[in-house]
Design an enzyme around this catalytic site. Sequence first.
Site, PDB file in Angstrom:
ATOM      1  N   ALA B 195       0.893  -1.329   0.162  1.00  0.00           N
ATOM      2  CA  ALA B 195      -0.057   0.020  -0.151  1.00  0.00           C
ATOM      3  C   ALA B 195       1.042   1.224   0.094  1.00  0.00           C
ATOM      4  CB  ALA B 195      -0.912  -0.085   1.247  1.00  0.00           C
ATOM      5  N   CYS B 320      28.088   1.621  -4.438  1.00  0.00           N
ATOM      6  CA  CYS B 320      28.511   2.445  -3.210  1.00  0.00           C
ATOM      7  C   CYS B 320      27.248   2.919  -2.438  1.00  0.00           C
ATOM      8  CB  CYS B 320      29.163   3.497  -3.825  1.00  0.00           C
ATOM      9  SG  CYS B 320      28.558   4.583  -5.001  1.00  0.00           S
TER      10      CYS B 320
END
Lengths: 462, 462
Positions: B195, B320
């Site tokens: 949701a 990263c």
Amino acid sequence: MSYFDAASAVPLHPVAREALLASLDEGWADPARPYREGRRARLLLDAAREAAAEAVGCRPDELVFTPSGTQAVHSAMSGTLAARRRVGRHLVHSAVEHSSVLHAAAAHEAAGGTVTEVGVDRTGRVAAGDLAAALRPDTALAALQSANHEVGTEQPVEEAAAACREADVPLLVDAAQSLPWGPVGGAWSLLTASAHKWGGPPGVGLLAVRKGTRFAPQGPQDERESGRVPGFGNLPAVVAAAASLRAVRAEAAAEAVRLRELVDRVRTRVAETVPDTEVVGDPVRRLPHLVTFSCLYVDGETLLHALDRAGFSVSSGSSCTSSTLTPSHVLRAMGVLSEGNVRVSLPPGTAEADVDRFLDMLPEAVRSVREQLGAPAAARPEATPSPAAEHVVDALGKRCPVPVIELAKVIGDVPVGATLTVLADDEAARLDIPAWCGMRGQEYVGERAAGQGTAYVVRRLV
Amino acid sequence: MSYFDAASAVPLHPVAREALLASLDEGWADPARPYREGRRARLLLDAAREAAAEAVGCRPDELVFTPSGTQAVHSAMSGTLAARRRVGRHLVHSAVEHSSVLHAAAAHEAAGGTVTEVGVDRTGRVAAGDLAAALRPDTALAALQSANHEVGTEQPVEEAAAACREADVPLLVDAAQSLPWGPVGGAWSLLTASAHKWGGPPGVGLLAVRKGTRFAPQGPQDERESGRVPGFGNLPAVVAAAASLRAVRAEAAAEAVRLRELVDRVRTRVAETVPDTEVVGDPVRRLPHLVTFSCLYVDGETLLHALDRAGFSVSSGSSCTSSTLTPSHVLRAMGVLSEGNVRVSLPPGTAEADVDRFLDMLPEAVRSVREQLGAPAAARPEATPSPAAEHVVDALGKRCPVPVIELAKVIGDVPVGATLTVLADDEAARLDIPAWCGMRGQEYVGERAAGQGTAYVVRRLV
């Protein structure tokens, strides 16, 4: 309307509502993201964890938020049982634990584990020594609630925790009912709770696993909640849960005194004004807000509907109110009457006047249900024994409380010293016929299998 | 502030907020209780289920609410795999599924199951024929997302469902990204969604299991949600989720057209104004609101921080930005550049002016990150080859995007036709060095193990 089912759920605390609204605006983003909406969410989550951990009495890094108290219990049990599998697969729990513990225990047993259920006395209390005696070298986990959800009896958690520590067995404490009232003392290893029991929103459970407790989360996990609860967290609800726990605790001491008095009033007045009623649970060592009683010759479902129509919302452990048509496992373990069972659990702030209104209308509500069922009015059988050779009541196919009503109707026909046999196939009879004997001063001789049902034998003494 | 990470979570829709507030007052009680607060909660729950089922395109009794999309996926997979265990233990899923699918697949494999991962093309799209070819007589389940969460590419769910139906294998569709935009067509067997992806509150997932699909919920259960999701439900959030799904759907068609144009603008402008950038994902068969691109010689984390400082919240699949320091599995499966990766996903209502502001500042933000890293400015190597016998770049211990920057810096020293070897131990190099070769018109020869790392061999062609 008077809502007296706080042990099931309580309306949202105003502080929870306020915190929820604020965090819907501030805490909708993913707390794992590095941008500012995520960092803001992370701050809210960290603060909520600290507040909840303080209320629980553990370190923040020992606490995770789960989607419900039930899922907290399931995770606690599966995670500990798996981590300690080398020690063994033996699980110990009390006979009056919440169904979430029983369901997880059943799953453990189905998967090849062994389970020892520790019984309780008639007040619903476990003896810490019984729990200690059940621990074995291969016991992986013991579970004991802090207080019972159906009858309010407090359990000796600190002594149980000490015994478990001694035996090097982790103790799981289901604190769902007691956490709003205070932290759980003692050297427990795991603790679970549920926010909607204290006025937090639904959708939030707590799972604390103390450092040093072996724990291996089961099922697929992700990086959320220390790898213990997968999926996007329910942050606004978590924030509201933590804020309301703190607020509820601030009011707990005073409210406990007030509700304890109201519950004492219920205990006394019900016993005085409703004939043939058994008030169950420990009268002293109990939750402040909860009292349970059972009414002989009463259909629990009919009574609940009558109370509902009169504006009182309560729950019941009677078989007729259960989808499985069996009486509550708690009442069964205690060996007390289950018919006409009513649990009253007062939410904080309950008005004295509402409790008095309840006590005023209850005797007539019970009388009316009994009248509908044609229950015997007299408290004692009339002494008009019939000389029939054999006294048998055939209550096969009849549901609680009818078998007991039939028994009460004919006991007067039985000579003192003779026996009466009740044939019944309703599960509640196994509990309620002995309970009736105890309340009526008659002797419960025992039961035996009899065709489709069971034959319960009663000897008339008075 | 411009929040462009709708694929992660979107702020609460006003309709969700309104429904949540109303149901906090009306829906806090246990819907399983027979008194009036419980009956009122039950009505709300039933209405929410009907509304959500209509939006999903299933029957209300086929739909349950879970605590998250992730838990919906986990339940869908474990429940189907267990129920079809007699058929076999083979699972098929695409290589670009959400991590919740991959985690459940890994758990299945760890428990002795077998898994076939179906690859994708460079746009991230699965060929329905490849999925069909992976089905075997012992295949218990196939899983295919409706659209990819990282690059927006739509998957051929209807064709896949038809192939699965043909082979008598249930298909699970993770519809988390697409459900706000419309129902998923085709003969799928299970569907999951979440949701908070459509502006509903967090804490609500959907799990639809179509009638006729074998399903055996795993772990302890109770009587809640058809025995598929244990624990007290999150009713106010469920009501808000269903109401907002309906509201979002009413606006979806018009908003899809508008956001599709904005995304097309991003796709075009990024390619035009940011040098050495690869826009990934299918340009046409895609989610309306999502676009992903990668920037050569750019550190994703540094770029995200720069964008955040400029007021733009986006996400990245660069290594990263991941806790595991590996590039996103989606980019890896596609074989596209992962360094300097940016995902832009526009929430409904995103202002055109905000997208333009983003496009205006992006070139300078990328340039600045490249400058900090000392990235080569020229798009082509300068033709000043050195006669050195062996060309080796030692980038061991250096993180993305440094190995590729080092490669780009020295390629000019290599004579055309000769090779250059890059030693690297960063996971992103495996993806980004071949991607760089493709973007630069150089030949990627291959890789071999080399001590602590890997040797990647590149032949200079231009």
